[in-house]
Design a protein around this motif. Structure first.
Motif, PDB file in Angstrom:
ATOM      1  N   UNK A  70       0.845  -1.181   0.000  1.00 45.71           N
ATOM      2  CA  UNK A  70       0.000   0.000   0.000  1.00 45.71           C
ATOM      3  C   UNK A  70       0.888   1.240   0.000  1.00 45.71           C
ATOM      4  N   UNK A  71       0.518   2.268  -0.783  1.00 45.91           N
ATOM      5  CA  UNK A  71       1.307   3.502  -0.801  1.00 45.91           C
ATOM      6  C   UNK A  71       0.883   4.501   0.281  1.00 45.91           C
ATOM      7  N   UNK A  72      -0.114   4.161   1.081  1.00 43.04           N
ATOM      8  CA  UNK A  72      -0.605   5.068   2.122  1.00 43.04           C
ATOM      9  C   UNK A  72      -0.005   4.674   3.468  1.00 43.04           C
ATOM     10  N   UNK A  73       0.541   5.657   4.160  1.00 39.37           N
ATOM     11  CA  UNK A  73       1.263   5.390   5.400  1.00 39.37           C
ATOM     12  C   UNK A  73       0.346   4.866   6.500  1.00 39.37           C
ATOM     13  N   UNK A  74      -0.864   5.425   6.625  1.00 37.55           N
ATOM     14  CA  UNK A  74      -1.780   4.977   7.685  1.00 37.55           C
ATOM     15  C   UNK A  74      -2.213   3.531   7.484  1.00 37.55           C
ATOM     16  N   UNK A  75      -2.560   3.174   6.253  1.00 40.13           N
ATOM     17  CA  UNK A  75      -2.985   1.792   6.016  1.00 40.13           C
ATOM     18  C   UNK A  75      -1.791   0.837   6.098  1.00 40.13           C
ATOM     19  N   UNK A  76      -0.588   1.324   5.750  1.00 36.76           N
ATOM     20  CA  UNK A  76       0.604   0.490   5.901  1.00 36.76           C
ATOM     21  C   UNK A  76       0.857   0.192   7.381  1.00 36.76           C
ATOM     22  N   UNK A  77       0.668   1.181   8.224  1.00 41.97           N
ATOM     23  CA  UNK A  77       0.845   0.975   9.668  1.00 41.97           C
ATOM     24  C   UNK A  77      -0.183  -0.025  10.190  1.00 41.97           C
ATOM     25  N   UNK A  78      -1.418   0.077   9.707  1.00 40.16           N
ATOM     26  CA  UNK A  78      -2.467  -0.855  10.130  1.00 40.16           C
ATOM     27  C   UNK A  78      -2.138  -2.277   9.666  1.00 40.16           C
ATOM     28  N   UNK A  79      -1.618  -2.413   8.460  1.00 31.85           N
ATOM     29  CA  UNK A  79      -1.248  -3.744   7.965  1.00 31.85           C
ATOM     30  C   UNK A  79      -0.058  -4.313   8.733  1.00 31.85           C
ATOM     31  N   UNK A  80       0.857  -3.442   9.129  1.00 34.40           N
ATOM     32  CA  UNK A  80       1.998  -3.898   9.927  1.00 34.40           C
ATOM     33  C   UNK A  80       1.527  -4.437  11.276  1.00 34.40           C
ATOM     34  N   UNK A  81       0.507  -3.801  11.854  1.00 29.59           N
ATOM     35  CA  UNK A  81      -0.058  -4.289  13.120  1.00 29.59           C
ATOM     36  C   UNK A  81      -0.651  -5.678  12.920  1.00 29.59           C
ATOM     37  N   UNK A  82      -1.435  -5.843  11.850  1.00 24.37           N
ATOM     38  CA  UNK A  82      -2.035  -7.150  11.569  1.00 24.37           C
ATOM     39  C   UNK A  82      -0.954  -8.218  11.388  1.00 24.37           C
ATOM     40  N   UNK A  83       0.071  -7.875  10.638  1.00 22.87           N
ATOM     41  CA  UNK A  83       1.160  -8.810  10.391  1.00 22.87           C
ATOM     42  C   UNK A  83       1.874  -9.160  11.689  1.00 22.87           C
ATOM     43  N   UNK A  84       2.165  -8.164  12.500  1.00 29.61           N
ATOM     44  CA  UNK A  84       2.841  -8.419  13.774  1.00 29.61           C
ATOM     45  C   UNK A  84       2.001  -9.331  14.664  1.00 29.61           C
ATOM     46  N   UNK A  85       0.693  -9.088  14.704  1.00 29.62           N
ATOM     47  CA  UNK A  85      -0.180  -9.933  15.523  1.00 29.62           C
ATOM     48  C   UNK A  85      -0.182 -11.380  15.026  1.00 29.62           C
ATOM     49  N   UNK A  86      -0.162 -11.575  13.708  1.00 31.24           N
ATOM     50  CA  UNK A  86      -0.110 -12.927  13.149  1.00 31.24           C
ATOM     51  C   UNK A  86       1.195 -13.608  13.556  1.00 31.24           C
ATOM     52  N   UNK A  87       2.296 -12.877  13.463  1.00 29.65           N
ATOM     53  CA  UNK A  87       3.601 -13.443  13.817  1.00 29.65           C
ATOM     54  C   UNK A  87       3.623 -13.852  15.286  1.00 29.65           C
ATOM     55  N   UNK A  88       3.099 -12.997  16.162  1.00 30.29           N
ATOM     56  CA  UNK A  88       3.133 -13.274  17.596  1.00 30.29           C
ATOM     57  C   UNK A  88       2.191 -14.416  17.968  1.00 30.29           C
ATOM     58  N   UNK A  89       0.980 -14.422  17.407  1.00 31.24           N
ATOM     59  CA  UNK A  89      -0.011 -15.422  17.814  1.00 31.24           C
ATOM     60  C   UNK A  89       0.128 -16.754  17.088  1.00 31.24           C
ATOM     61  N   UNK A  90       0.387 -16.704  15.779  1.00 29.04           N
ATOM     62  CA  UNK A  90       0.388 -17.932  14.985  1.00 29.04           C
ATOM     63  C   UNK A  90       1.777 -18.388  14.558  1.00 29.04           C
ATOM     64  N   UNK A  91       2.758 -17.511  14.628  1.00 33.17           N
ATOM     65  CA  UNK A  91       4.126 -17.891  14.315  1.00 33.17           C
ATOM     66  C   UNK A  91       4.602 -17.396  12.961  1.00 33.17           C
ATOM     67  N   UNK A  92       5.903 -17.507  12.787  1.00 30.04           N
ATOM     68  CA  UNK A  92       6.540 -17.037  11.564  1.00 30.04           C
ATOM     69  C   UNK A  92       6.100 -17.833  10.337  1.00 30.04           C
ATOM     70  N   UNK A  93       5.899 -19.128  10.485  1.00 31.77           N
ATOM     71  CA  UNK A  93       5.554 -19.960   9.324  1.00 31.77           C
ATOM     72  C   UNK A  93       4.244 -19.517   8.690  1.00 31.77           C
ATOM     73  N   UNK A  94       3.254 -19.229   9.505  1.00 22.68           N
ATOM     74  CA  UNK A  94       1.952 -18.789   8.995  1.00 22.68           C
ATOM     75  C   UNK A  94       2.089 -17.432   8.312  1.00 22.68           C
ATOM     76  N   UNK A  95       2.817 -16.522   8.946  1.00 26.86           N
ATOM     77  CA  UNK A  95       3.010 -15.184   8.371  1.00 26.86           C
ATOM     78  C   UNK A  95       3.758 -15.250   7.044  1.00 26.86           C
ATOM     79  N   UNK A  96       4.795 -16.071   6.998  1.00 25.12           N
ATOM     80  CA  UNK A  96       5.568 -16.193   5.761  1.00 25.12           C
ATOM     81  C   UNK A  96       4.741 -16.823   4.649  1.00 25.12           C
ATOM     82  N   UNK A  97       3.926 -17.811   4.992  1.00 24.28           N
ATOM     83  CA  UNK A  97       3.083 -18.452   3.973  1.00 24.28           C
ATOM     84  C   UNK A  97       2.053 -17.471   3.425  1.00 24.28           C
ATOM     85  N   UNK A  98       1.575 -16.570   4.270  1.00 19.99           N
ATOM     86  CA  UNK A  98       0.545 -15.625   3.841  1.00 19.99           C
ATOM     87  C   UNK A  98       1.137 -14.423   3.112  1.00 19.99           C
ATOM     88  N   UNK A  99       2.217 -13.837   3.632  1.00 21.50           N
ATOM     89  CA  UNK A  99       2.764 -12.612   3.070  1.00 21.50           C
ATOM     90  C   UNK A  99       3.919 -12.823   2.099  1.00 21.50           C
TER      91      UNK A  99
END
Length: 169
Positions: A70-99
């Protein structure tokens, strides 16, 4: 006149600078808003930046950079939060498979390509069959395989199967 060593001067400068620590949690978009960035690269000696924002996330001794698409800073920050939560709760493997999904295996022959495409496709079976026929037709023309032989349409005695096997190889 008192002279200070280079280490003492560096320590003073580092104490004078703010530490850069945020008062926001990593699960807050405000934390990531100052940390998302455009990746820089050089092509033909010209420095450029990507249009989309990226985030570098570290957790459990591992650090990766992710394109947030995303080229928008606010939505990029929101996506980073989602990604971080996935990494913390489900692990790196799930995040890597998705992103950062791994690329599909490379096919060496037309038949292998069609098999990989069938496994990855979500299209209807009839559509997949038609796509495979078109790909085989193109491959036969490119490979110099004769399509004028009518036995390639003979499904009863195996002519169609033999022609398919020849093209798939």
């Amino acid at each position: 006149m008192i002279k200070k060593s280079g280490q003492e001067v560096a320590k003073q400068k580092s104490l004078a600078k703010p530490t850069g620590k945020s008062s926001h949690a990593k699960t807050d978009a405000r934390y990531w808003k100052s940390r998302v960035f455009h990746t820089a690269y050089k092509r033909d000696g010209v420095r450029s930046e990507t249009v989309d924002y990226c985030a570098r996330i570290a957790h459990a001794g591992r650090r990766e950079t992710f394109n947030l698409r995303t080229p928008e800073k606010d939505s990029a920050a929101a996506r980073a939060v989602q990604l971080y939560k996935i990494i913390v709760t489900e692990g790196w493997d799930v995040a890597m498979a998705h992103y950062k999904p791994k690329p599909a295996p490379k096919a060496a022959t037309v038949g292998e390509f069609i098999e990989v495409a069938i496994e990855a496709s979500t299209a209807r079976e009839a559509s997949i069959w038609e796509y495979a026929k078109c790909i085989r037709r193109l491959a036969a023309d490119m490979g110099g395989i004769d399509r004028s032989d009518v036995s390639r349409m003979d499904y009863r005695t195996g002519g169609a199967e033999r022609w398919r096997a020849k093209v798939d190889a």
